[in-house]
Every structure is written in C-alpha cells, then in structure tokens.
Design a protein around this motif. Structure first.
Motif, PDB file in Angstrom:
ATOM      1  N   MET A   1     -61.646   1.124 -41.013  1.00 58.08           N
ATOM      2  CA  MET A   1     -61.126   0.821 -39.824  1.00 58.08           C
ATOM      3  C   MET A   1     -59.875   1.584 -39.627  1.00 58.08           C
ATOM      4  SD  MET A   1     -59.119  -3.124 -39.268  1.00 58.08           S
ATOM      5  CE  MET A   1     -58.506  -3.647 -37.649  1.00 58.08           C
ATOM      6  N   ARG A   2     -59.198   2.295 -40.802  1.00 56.81           N
ATOM      7  CA  ARG A   2     -57.964   3.088 -40.709  1.00 56.81           C
ATOM      8  C   ARG A   2     -58.629   4.454 -40.042  1.00 56.81           C
ATOM      9  NH1 ARG A   2     -55.382   5.635 -45.917  1.00 56.81           N
ATOM     10  NH2 ARG A   2     -53.173   6.381 -45.049  1.00 56.81           N
ATOM     11  N   GLU A   3     -59.911   4.874 -40.656  1.00 58.64           N
ATOM     12  CA  GLU A   3     -60.413   6.031 -39.949  1.00 58.64           C
ATOM     13  C   GLU A   3     -60.790   5.999 -38.510  1.00 58.64           C
ATOM     14  OE1 GLU A   3     -61.059   5.053 -43.252  1.00 58.64           O
ATOM     15  OE2 GLU A   3     -60.081   6.603 -43.914  1.00 58.64           O
ATOM     16  N   GLN A   4     -61.161   4.912 -38.238  1.00 58.34           N
ATOM     17  CA  GLN A   4     -61.548   4.750 -36.827  1.00 58.34           C
ATOM     18  C   GLN A   4     -60.396   4.274 -35.954  1.00 58.34           C
ATOM     19  OE1 GLN A   4     -63.656   2.432 -38.886  1.00 58.34           O
ATOM     20  NE2 GLN A   4     -64.640   4.400 -39.526  1.00 58.34           N
ATOM     21  N   SER A   5     -59.262   4.392 -36.268  1.00 55.35           N
ATOM     22  CA  SER A   5     -57.985   3.791 -35.351  1.00 55.35           C
ATOM     23  C   SER A   5     -57.414   4.701 -34.660  1.00 55.35           C
ATOM     24  CB  SER A   5     -56.891   2.914 -36.443  1.00 55.35           C
ATOM     25  OG  SER A   5     -56.415   4.167 -37.299  1.00 55.35           O
ATOM     26  N   GLY A   6     -57.911   6.139 -34.924  1.00 55.50           N
ATOM     27  CA  GLY A   6     -57.180   7.162 -33.835  1.00 55.50           C
ATOM     28  C   GLY A   6     -55.825   7.182 -34.229  1.00 55.50           C
TER      29      GLY A   6
ATOM     30  N   ILE B   1     -54.222  -3.530 -45.031  1.00 60.27           N
ATOM     31  CA  ILE B   1     -53.762  -3.062 -43.605  1.00 60.27           C
ATOM     32  C   ILE B   1     -54.915  -2.022 -43.283  1.00 60.27           C
ATOM     33  CG2 ILE B   1     -51.956  -1.962 -42.367  1.00 60.27           C
ATOM     34  CD1 ILE B   1     -49.945  -2.577 -44.510  1.00 60.27           C
ATOM     35  N   LEU B   2     -55.551  -2.419 -42.027  1.00 66.00           N
ATOM     36  CA  LEU B   2     -56.483  -1.499 -41.442  1.00 66.00           C
ATOM     37  C   LEU B   2     -57.619  -1.284 -42.355  1.00 66.00           C
ATOM     38  CD1 LEU B   2     -54.349   1.252 -39.860  1.00 66.00           C
ATOM     39  CD2 LEU B   2     -55.717  -0.587 -38.540  1.00 66.00           C
ATOM     40  N   GLU B   3     -58.056  -2.527 -43.161  1.00 67.46           N
ATOM     41  CA  GLU B   3     -58.972  -2.688 -44.257  1.00 67.46           C
ATOM     42  C   GLU B   3     -58.606  -1.506 -45.464  1.00 67.46           C
ATOM     43  OE1 GLU B   3     -62.650  -2.056 -41.666  1.00 67.46           O
ATOM     44  OE2 GLU B   3     -63.174  -4.171 -42.008  1.00 67.46           O
ATOM     45  N   THR B   4     -57.488  -1.335 -45.596  1.00 70.72           N
ATOM     46  CA  THR B   4     -57.092  -0.566 -46.695  1.00 70.72           C
ATOM     47  C   THR B   4     -56.541  -1.404 -47.491  1.00 70.72           C
ATOM     48  OG1 THR B   4     -56.912   1.740 -45.037  1.00 70.72           O
ATOM     49  CG2 THR B   4     -55.778   1.635 -47.314  1.00 70.72           C
ATOM     50  N   PRO B   5     -56.903  -1.364 -48.719  1.00 74.18           N
ATOM     51  CA  PRO B   5     -56.388  -2.004 -50.001  1.00 74.18           C
ATOM     52  C   PRO B   5     -55.156  -1.490 -50.372  1.00 74.18           C
ATOM     53  CG  PRO B   5     -58.688  -2.084 -50.377  1.00 74.18           C
ATOM     54  CD  PRO B   5     -58.192  -1.009 -49.424  1.00 74.18           C
ATOM     55  N   ILE B   6     -53.968  -2.029 -50.411  1.00 75.07           N
ATOM     56  CA  ILE B   6     -52.708  -1.389 -51.039  1.00 75.07           C
ATOM     57  C   ILE B   6     -51.825  -2.180 -52.117  1.00 75.07           C
ATOM     58  CG2 ILE B   6     -50.442  -0.781 -50.261  1.00 75.07           C
ATOM     59  CD1 ILE B   6     -51.612  -0.457 -47.411  1.00 75.07           C
ATOM     60  N   VAL B   7     -51.439  -1.735 -53.179  1.00 81.59           N
ATOM     61  CA  VAL B   7     -50.605  -2.403 -54.069  1.00 81.59           C
ATOM     62  C   VAL B   7     -49.200  -1.910 -53.756  1.00 81.59           C
ATOM     63  CG1 VAL B   7     -51.256  -0.731 -55.888  1.00 81.59           C
ATOM     64  CG2 VAL B   7     -50.523  -2.950 -56.462  1.00 81.59           C
ATOM     65  N   LEU B   8     -48.573  -3.102 -53.984  1.00 86.43           N
ATOM     66  CA  LEU B   8     -47.049  -2.745 -53.788  1.00 86.43           C
ATOM     67  C   LEU B   8     -46.268  -3.586 -54.870  1.00 86.43           C
ATOM     68  CD1 LEU B   8     -47.933  -4.229 -50.633  1.00 86.43           C
ATOM     69  CD2 LEU B   8     -45.887  -2.552 -50.346  1.00 86.43           C
TER      70      LEU B   8
ATOM     71  N   TRP C   1     -41.861  -2.191 -44.648  1.00 86.54           N
ATOM     72  CA  TRP C   1     -42.689  -1.243 -43.770  1.00 86.54           C
ATOM     73  C   TRP C   1     -43.526  -0.076 -44.338  1.00 86.54           C
ATOM     74  CZ3 TRP C   1     -42.432  -3.183 -38.720  1.00 86.54           C
ATOM     75  CH2 TRP C   1     -41.681  -3.996 -38.171  1.00 86.54           C
ATOM     76  N   VAL C   2     -44.858  -0.042 -44.046  1.00 87.49           N
ATOM     77  CA  VAL C   2     -45.748   0.879 -44.556  1.00 87.49           C
ATOM     78  C   VAL C   2     -46.259   1.748 -43.573  1.00 87.49           C
ATOM     79  CG1 VAL C   2     -47.964   1.368 -45.976  1.00 87.49           C
ATOM     80  CG2 VAL C   2     -46.374  -0.609 -46.716  1.00 87.49           C
ATOM     81  N   TRP C   3     -46.234   3.262 -43.813  1.00 82.32           N
ATOM     82  CA  TRP C   3     -46.757   4.150 -42.974  1.00 82.32           C
ATOM     83  C   TRP C   3     -48.166   4.317 -43.030  1.00 82.32           C
ATOM     84  CZ3 TRP C   3     -45.060   6.528 -38.426  1.00 82.32           C
ATOM     85  CH2 TRP C   3     -45.831   7.475 -37.847  1.00 82.32           C
ATOM     86  N   MET C   4     -49.073   4.069 -41.943  1.00 77.94           N
ATOM     87  CA  MET C   4     -50.352   4.139 -42.465  1.00 77.94           C
ATOM     88  C   MET C   4     -51.066   5.442 -42.060  1.00 77.94           C
ATOM     89  SD  MET C   4     -51.262   1.411 -44.057  1.00 77.94           S
ATOM     90  CE  MET C   4     -53.156   1.523 -44.002  1.00 77.94           C
ATOM     91  N   GLY C   5     -50.082   6.361 -41.323  1.00 77.01           N
ATOM     92  CA  GLY C   5     -50.778   7.757 -41.325  1.00 77.01           C
ATOM     93  C   GLY C   5     -51.203   8.430 -42.284  1.00 77.01           C
ATOM     94  N   LYS C   6     -52.279   9.017 -42.048  1.00 69.42           N
ATOM     95  CA  LYS C   6     -52.768   9.982 -43.264  1.00 69.42           C
ATOM     96  C   LYS C   6     -52.728  11.328 -42.839  1.00 69.42           C
ATOM     97  CE  LYS C   6     -56.724   9.281 -46.067  1.00 69.42           C
ATOM     98  NZ  LYS C   6     -58.003   8.449 -46.238  1.00 69.42           N
ATOM     99  N   ASP C   7     -52.829  11.897 -41.285  1.00 71.51           N
ATOM    100  CA  ASP C   7     -52.740  13.209 -41.172  1.00 71.51           C
ATOM    101  C   ASP C   7     -51.399  13.508 -40.893  1.00 71.51           C
ATOM    102  OD1 ASP C   7     -55.447  12.700 -40.818  1.00 71.51           O
ATOM    103  OD2 ASP C   7     -55.062  11.971 -38.612  1.00 71.51           O
ATOM    104  N   ILE C   8     -50.260  12.595 -40.660  1.00 69.11           N
ATOM    105  CA  ILE C   8     -49.050  13.264 -40.405  1.00 69.11           C
ATOM    106  C   ILE C   8     -48.012  12.301 -41.035  1.00 69.11           C
ATOM    107  CG2 ILE C   8     -49.369  14.258 -38.018  1.00 69.11           C
ATOM    108  CD1 ILE C   8     -48.117  11.712 -36.811  1.00 69.11           C
TER     109      ILE C   8
ATOM    110  N   GLN D   1     -58.535   5.850 -29.123  1.00 68.85           N
ATOM    111  CA  GLN D   1     -59.347   7.105 -28.745  1.00 68.85           C
ATOM    112  C   GLN D   1     -58.933   8.402 -29.208  1.00 68.85           C
ATOM    113  OE1 GLN D   1     -60.099   6.272 -24.659  1.00 68.85           O
ATOM    114  NE2 GLN D   1     -61.418   4.703 -25.208  1.00 68.85           N
ATOM    115  N   GLY D   2     -57.896   8.497 -29.931  1.00 70.29           N
ATOM    116  CA  GLY D   2     -57.257   9.530 -30.556  1.00 70.29           C
ATOM    117  C   GLY D   2     -56.174  10.262 -29.721  1.00 70.29           C
ATOM    118  N   GLY D   3     -56.060   9.827 -28.487  1.00 73.04           N
ATOM    119  CA  GLY D   3     -55.157  10.376 -27.685  1.00 73.04           C
ATOM    120  C   GLY D   3     -55.633  11.866 -26.884  1.00 73.04           C
ATOM    121  N   ALA D   4     -56.918  11.940 -26.998  1.00 66.69           N
ATOM    122  CA  ALA D   4     -57.650  13.084 -26.374  1.00 66.69           C
ATOM    123  C   ALA D   4     -57.691  12.782 -24.853  1.00 66.69           C
ATOM    124  CB  ALA D   4     -59.246  13.091 -26.962  1.00 66.69           C
ATOM    125  N   ASN D   5     -57.803  11.956 -24.217  1.00 67.55           N
ATOM    126  CA  ASN D   5     -57.762  11.501 -22.896  1.00 67.55           C
ATOM    127  C   ASN D   5     -56.383  11.679 -22.167  1.00 67.55           C
ATOM    128  OD1 ASN D   5     -60.678  11.210 -22.985  1.00 67.55           O
ATOM    129  ND2 ASN D   5     -60.337   8.857 -23.572  1.00 67.55           N
TER     130      ASN D   5
END
Ligand code: FES
Ligand SMILES: [Fe+2]
Length: 346
Positions: free
Chosen positions: A1-6, A30-37, A115-122, A328-332
């Motif tokens: 889900m995280r990968e498809q979330s754009g 979060i976004l189907e990503t298991p996280i331990v805190l 609060w957790v930042w879920m961005g992978k690319d940035i 959709q990734g902000g391409a449009n």
C-alpha cells in the motif's frame, strides 16, 4: 500500500499518542507497513521497520535493553538509529558481520502525538499538522482513538459532511430544520475549506448549555491534505468554541485509525463539559463508525465505487480530486484552486 500510495506517503502520520509510548515495544501498521516504536529511558522515541534484518522476526515481540531493541529470535540488538550494535552468536567477533541496518522512520513528537514520516524517497519537507490545543487556560482538550473499517477518503468526507448529521446523528447532533444553507466551498493547493452561512444553526443535545446567550454560531469545515479535518463551531466572537480535529492514519485499504482531538472553550460549562463531553462525543463517533463500516463493506463488495453527486457533494469531489492527484504520483496537472457558492437544505 505504501508503494502504491504515490505522493500520499510523503506526509507525517500519527502513530500513537505520546503517552502510549513507554519503555516497551509498540507495534503499529501504517500504509500496511509494520512499524515498531519505543522510548528510551532518556525519553528518546524511535520508530523502525518491524522486521529484524537477520531472519525477519518482528522486533516488536522483543525487549528493550539499555535503550536498544532486542530481537526475540536470536537477540540481535538495534539502537534508536536502527543500527545493529550486538550479535550474541558472534561473541567478541562483532566485526565479522557487516553493520546491518533496519529502516528508521523520521519521528516527531508534537501536540500529544507521535508522528512518523512515511516518505521513502524524500526526507521530511514539511512539519506535522499543528493540532489546535487552544491558546489559553480557558481551552480544554482530549484525544479519542477510533478504529474505522473504511478508507481515509471516505472518512474525511464523512467528518466534513453536514447532510448526514440529520440522519446518522438524528437527535444527537443536529435535527432537520428544513432550511436552506448558503455555503462557500474553496479548494486550495492542499486544502478544501467550507463556510456555512447559517447564523441560527445549532448543534448538540443541549444548545441552552453550549450557547446559553444564543450567540450567532460560525461553522467552518476544513480538510488538509491528505488526511486531516478540522471542524470549528465558534459562538459569537470566540466567547465560546468547540473544535473537532481528526487525523486519519491508514492501516490497510479499508482500515483506518483516527485520532480525534476535541478542543473546547465553554466558559462556566467547562467543568461539566470535561465530564460529559467524552461520553457524548464517543456516542456520536460510534454512529459514524457504524455508517462507515457498512459503507466500506458495500464498497468492497461492489469493487468499483460509482458515486452520484449533487452540488452539496462538491466538497467531496474537491477532496477526492486532491487525494487522487497525489495518489497518482503528481504526474497529472494538479487540480486548480477554485471557489464555488452552493446552497443545500438541512
Ligand atoms: S531473526 Fe532477529 S535475530 Fe535472528
Ligand atoms: Fe458523523
């Protein structure tokens, strides 16, 4: 889900209340990503992917030792940065294995939330949403945590939706008055803001206590990308106020946990409100849990949403346009800011 979330992953998501995080592992998804805190004894909070890099056991089932998390399987130990600092089976030969790293999530503790930042690319390029706690001792607040069986888009639309209040919350929040409500709806770059011009609108089960002087009520609803709503009921010139702010954390496509901040300033009624408002707001939210559950189940059954809209649904269409663009990734081309006057009956 995280990968498809754009672009939707490039936001801060509430993982838990600050007070829920102690010196013990806490698992969240979060976004189907298991996280331990967890939190060290010095109070430092950390969030890692809940997956040991050795044989992928969940770190959340392990223990905390000297501020590090210890995997339950072979006791590899990770510090708050996610670096493996000890491998018991290597004895003194710790240098025989490369320094393994578990993904670490940027984390901010603010306004009573983790609060957790879920961005992978940035890396984080914005601050978490500022929850309105009130700026004086006249304000009080509390959080409610609610699990909904529906997605973030349908939830934020529900939290902003006035027409449903006379059916789902009939007699509890608002009753039908058969009046027309002139409304302004505005879509900005990252928000949808609605102003209702119904000066004699009332809410709640006991209007005489919430607003004994019958001051005109100003009602605004705001959606902030991608998952936050803020609903303000202001009486007079802020003599009294009641604000509901919800931040939705997607667990999976049809499961969402919502942290609702209730902020209020009700003069002499504050002391009583502190006792009765939690019961009242729980009742109203549970009514939404029910309608969101049955809508969510139907949407999953029919697979494809086919929504028919009227002008009062403009706010929903604006919200959907912003979320879909990000998904959709902000391409449009980005939906342009716009403003529309409508009226609807309630
Ligand atoms: S799976 Fe974690 S230490 Fe082996
Ligand atoms: Fe509702």
């Amino acid at each position: 889900m995280r990968e498809q979330s754009g672009l939707l992953k490039n936001y801060w998501y509430a993982a838990c209340l600050s007070k829920e995080l102690k010196n013990l592992p806490v698992r969240r998804e979060i976004l189907e990503t298991p996280i331990v805190l967890w939190r060290t004894e010095e109070g430092i909070a950390s969030a890692l992917l809940d997956r040991c890099c050795h044989r992928n056991a969940p770190l959340s089932k392990g223990t905390i030792e000297n501020g590090c998390i210890v995997c339950p399987y072979h006791s590899w130990k990770y510090d708050v940065e996610g670096c493996c600092v000890e491998i018991p089976s290597e004895g003194p030969n710790q240098n025989r294995s490369s320094k393994s790293i578990v993904e670490k999530f940027p984390l901010v503790e603010r306004d009573g939330l983790i609060w957790v930042w879920m961005g992978k690319d940035i890396l984080p390029d914005k601050e978490p949403f500022s929850m309105p706690l009130g700026d004086s001792s006249q304000w009080h607040h509390y959080y409610m945590i609610t699990l909904f069986d529906n997605n973030v888009t349908n939830l934020v639309e529900n939290f902003m939706d006035v027409p449903h209040t006379i059916s789902v919350h009939k007699g509890w929040f608002r009753s039908e008055k058969k009046v027309s409500v002139p409304t302004i709806i505005e879509r900005t770059e990252n928000s949808v803001e609605i102003t209702y011009n119904q000066k004699n609108d009332t809410i709640g089960f006991t209007e005489k206590i919430l607003n004994p002087k019958g001051l005109p009520m100003t009602h605004t609803d705001k959606f902030f990308m991608p998952n936050i709503t803020r609903v303000d009921y202001i009486f007079g010139n802020y003599e009294r106020a009641f604000v509901i702010t919800s931040t939705c954390t997607p667990i999976s496509p049809y499961k969402t946990i919502v942290y609702t901040l209730i902020s209020f300033k009700l003069d002499w009624f504050n002391a009583i409100a502190k006792i009765i408002l939690p019961f009242y707001t729980r009742k109203v939210i549970d009514q939404d849990v029910w309608i969101m559950d049955i809508q969510g189940k139907n949407l999953q059954k029919f697979k494809k949403a086919e929504f028919m809209s009227t002008s009062v649904d403009t706010m929903h269409l604006y919200i959907e346009s912003l979320i879909e663009w990000a998904q959709q990734g902000g391409a449009n081309p980005k939906p342009k800011p716009m403003k529309k006057d409508i009226d609807f009956w309630i």
